[in-house]
Scaffold this active site. Sequence first.
Site, PDB file in Angstrom:
ATOM      1  N   GLU A   1       0.814  -1.227   0.000  1.00  0.00           N
ATOM      2  CA  GLU A   1       0.000   0.000   0.000  1.00  0.00           C
ATOM      3  C   GLU A   1       0.844   1.272   0.000  1.00  0.00           C
ATOM      4  O   GLU A   1       0.760   2.092   0.917  1.00  0.00           O
ATOM      5  CB  GLU A   1      -0.969  -0.011   1.187  1.00  0.00           C
ATOM      6  CG  GLU A   1      -2.008  -1.100   1.068  1.00  0.00           C
ATOM      7  CD  GLU A   1      -3.137  -0.977   2.080  1.00  0.00           C
ATOM      8  OE1 GLU A   1      -2.985  -0.264   3.088  1.00  0.00           O
ATOM      9  OE2 GLU A   1      -4.196  -1.594   1.836  1.00  0.00           O
TER      10      GLU A   1
ATOM     11  N   CYS B   1       6.445  14.242   1.684  1.00  0.00           N
ATOM     12  CA  CYS B   1       7.683  14.347   2.438  1.00  0.00           C
ATOM     13  C   CYS B   1       8.328  15.660   1.999  1.00  0.00           C
ATOM     14  O   CYS B   1       8.567  15.867   0.814  1.00  0.00           O
ATOM     15  CB  CYS B   1       8.602  13.172   2.131  1.00  0.00           C
ATOM     16  SG  CYS B   1      10.210  13.336   2.950  1.00  0.00           S
TER      17      CYS B   1
ATOM     18  N   GLU C   1      -6.366  -8.225  -0.687  1.00  0.00           N
ATOM     19  CA  GLU C   1      -6.803  -8.244   0.714  1.00  0.00           C
ATOM     20  C   GLU C   1      -8.301  -7.989   0.787  1.00  0.00           C
ATOM     21  O   GLU C   1      -8.822  -7.096   0.114  1.00  0.00           O
ATOM     22  CB  GLU C   1      -6.122  -7.139   1.526  1.00  0.00           C
ATOM     23  CG  GLU C   1      -4.643  -7.299   1.732  1.00  0.00           C
ATOM     24  CD  GLU C   1      -4.076  -6.154   2.571  1.00  0.00           C
ATOM     25  OE1 GLU C   1      -4.835  -5.527   3.348  1.00  0.00           O
ATOM     26  OE2 GLU C   1      -2.895  -5.861   2.421  1.00  0.00           O
TER      27      GLU C   1
HETATM   28  C1  GLA Z   1      -4.384  -2.704   4.824  1.00  0.00           C
HETATM   29  C2  GLA Z   1      -2.972  -3.257   4.955  1.00  0.00           C
HETATM   30  C3  GLA Z   1      -2.886  -4.472   5.826  1.00  0.00           C
HETATM   31  C4  GLA Z   1      -3.777  -4.340   7.015  1.00  0.00           C
HETATM   32  C5  GLA Z   1      -5.196  -4.123   6.565  1.00  0.00           C
HETATM   33  C6  GLA Z   1      -6.202  -4.080   7.699  1.00  0.00           C
HETATM   34  O1  GLA Z   1      -5.039  -3.005   3.698  1.00  0.00           O
HETATM   35  O2  GLA Z   1      -2.376  -3.515   3.700  1.00  0.00           O
HETATM   36  O3  GLA Z   1      -1.537  -4.632   6.186  1.00  0.00           O
HETATM   37  O4  GLA Z   1      -3.354  -3.273   7.799  1.00  0.00           O
HETATM   38  O5  GLA Z   1      -5.251  -2.893   5.890  1.00  0.00           O
HETATM   39  O6  GLA Z   1      -7.500  -3.907   7.220  1.00  0.00           O
HETATM   40 ZN    ZN Z   2      11.814  13.022   1.398  1.00  0.00          ZN
END
Ligand code: GLA
Ligand code: ZN
Length: 685
Positions: A158, A164, A312
């Site tokens: 993700e 930054c 996910e």
């Molecule tokens: C995200 C992250 C995971 C976890 C889930 C929980 O999608 O990629 O590592 O934290 O959320 O819902």
């Molecule tokens: Zn930076």
Amino acid sequence: MALKYDPINPKFPHMIHGGDYNPDQWQSYPEVLQEDIRLMKLAGINAPSVAIFSWMALEPHEGEYHWDWLDSTMDRLAKNGMYAVLATPSGAKPVWMADKYPEICRVRQDGQREPQRGRHNHCPTSPVYRSKCVEMNTHLAERYKDHPALLVWHVSNEYNGGPCHCELCLSAFRQWLKARYGTIENLNDCWWSRFWSHTFTDWEQINPVDESIHGMMLDWRRFRNEQMLDFYLTESAPLRKITPNVPITTNMMPYFDGLDYAAWAPHLDVLSLDVYPLWHNPAGNANIGASVAFQYDRFRAMKNGKPWMLMESAPSVTNWTPVAKHKRPGMHMLASMQAIAHGSDTVQYFQWRAGRGGSEKFHSAVVNHDGTEHTRIFRGVAEVGEVLKRMDGIVGTSVEPQVAVMFDVDNRWALEAAQGPRREHKDYEETALAHYRPFWDMGVPIDVIAHDHDLSQYKLLIAPMLYMVRQETADRIADFVRQGGTLVLTYWSGIVDEYDRCYMAFRPGPLADVVDIRDEDTDALYEGETNTMNLVDDDGLGLAENYTCSLYCDIIHTDDARVLGTYASDFYADTPALTVHKYGQGRAYYVAARFGADFHTDFARGLCQKLGIKPVLSAALPEGVTAQLRTDGETDYVFLGNYGDCPQEITLDGHYVDLVSDSSVTDTIHLSPYGAAVLVRTAKL
Ligand code: GLA
Ligand code: ZN
């Protein structure tokens, strides 16, 4: 586009069933690691995602690598006929590294460096972090390149485009601007920076903290997107080189607007999504389901229909939401089938097993703290596992929609920053969804596309609130209509160029000829205020006599377009609110005001009938039920889902086999609340 793609990795031509698996957290529990394998088999898991946040376990001290735990994880999976979606660990930097090289931590707008904490917060420019990642990923690829369990690379986790403001990032931004604008004068011109005496005389003066310079802040977002993409490309390079045949992905967040994923798509072999709908919330499951489908259709279209991965999803609750409500019986199957319906070739979870500590210990997991298979959630996952085993034929299939809604992230960034015509309720995403929704209700396949997407496969293009329109996008849209396409354009379109500078023309600027509209301005209404559109010409669409509109009303004029509806009241009473213009071989509608679901439903239905765009099933669908299609051109797979709270009966046109219930159905099918069916229909007998 194609209707049949290769499996994600041809060495596994089946639906992938897996989830985030963290054996590194369980090294002092050997019995748990053994038990994992037994339970995975029971749940029909075939490819867990391994090592996502494992930097500390892989390199606990600089240059000291520990592979034993990952070796035995990979071996155990392979020995038991399973595969690994193997991650690179850059999503969470180790403490020792932040300690030794503070430059890898981000700097806030106020110049303060963030302390080491959490995850997903490394500086995307830092040469140290980049080289550490390249080093780590080279080791990973070299070590596992020939391992039989290696199926897919899951690069990082993700990525986000969070800002930054460190010197390295600012200097990279200034370089990026130099390459884009050449001279500081040109930059000032494009940013209209004489406004409030904001003219820059030196590149070093540029500091992206001033929200009043729209061009600059828009470029800052674009730069951050490109910089993070560049980071991804840097850390993926060793994987590409050492394992050219292993597909590479990174998991994306469909509801996140910090990155323009459409620009990333060409650089991934397969897209993957993390999707956590808050089912059973007061918005209602049909509304939630439609909004999830919208995202799925967006990401599928980004790779021209190529199947993607549901990397996910929650086995039941998410724990980062205000209310962690369980998926009601049926919903897990429905939500999993929904992803497949829209092109996923996987169902994967966060998380396989709940950890004992940390902030995600109460996030649902296939295996909870009791460590057994004796839970409703485990059984639900195992049921999905069983159904997936019957779906080999669906792997690689796709759909070729004839309808597209344009929903463009760059436009969104510009539109949301604009001060006018309303600060609140710009609702770009909601508006695109409102146009999309009737197609979902009717079960008509549809794509959601970015501004530069190829338009040749579509009969109907709906481009709501296309505030920012580049000349080349306008030219391609004009071509699309000229060659016979039907366009729907709306209020608040064709206003600025790619630098967010207003066109010196009546709106919709470069699209004015296509719709034959001169839009003087947009009137914004207060919440609760309405106007009405009276129909004066039906255009064969089967529209009602009038519709209520609210919030946005364009005041428009036309020479040659046919006026279909006019405003009922206010100083622009009797002026056009809905028009259609013949342009080349095609037609362009202009929807001048924001209408409700009643208008969208009737309008979409009318357009489909007029253009011969067919739903997946010929019989009308009950409320809350949708039908989606995947096909290889020979065999059709019809996905039915009931998002409503009542049982429903759906009329079929013949004989099918349902892969969910593993039974045959003829003429009608009954779906319980949150019921799902995947029907196999052979097109050519
Ligand atoms: C995200 C992250 C995971 C976890 C889930 C929980 O999608 O990629 O590592 O934290 O959320 O819902
Ligand atoms: Zn930076």
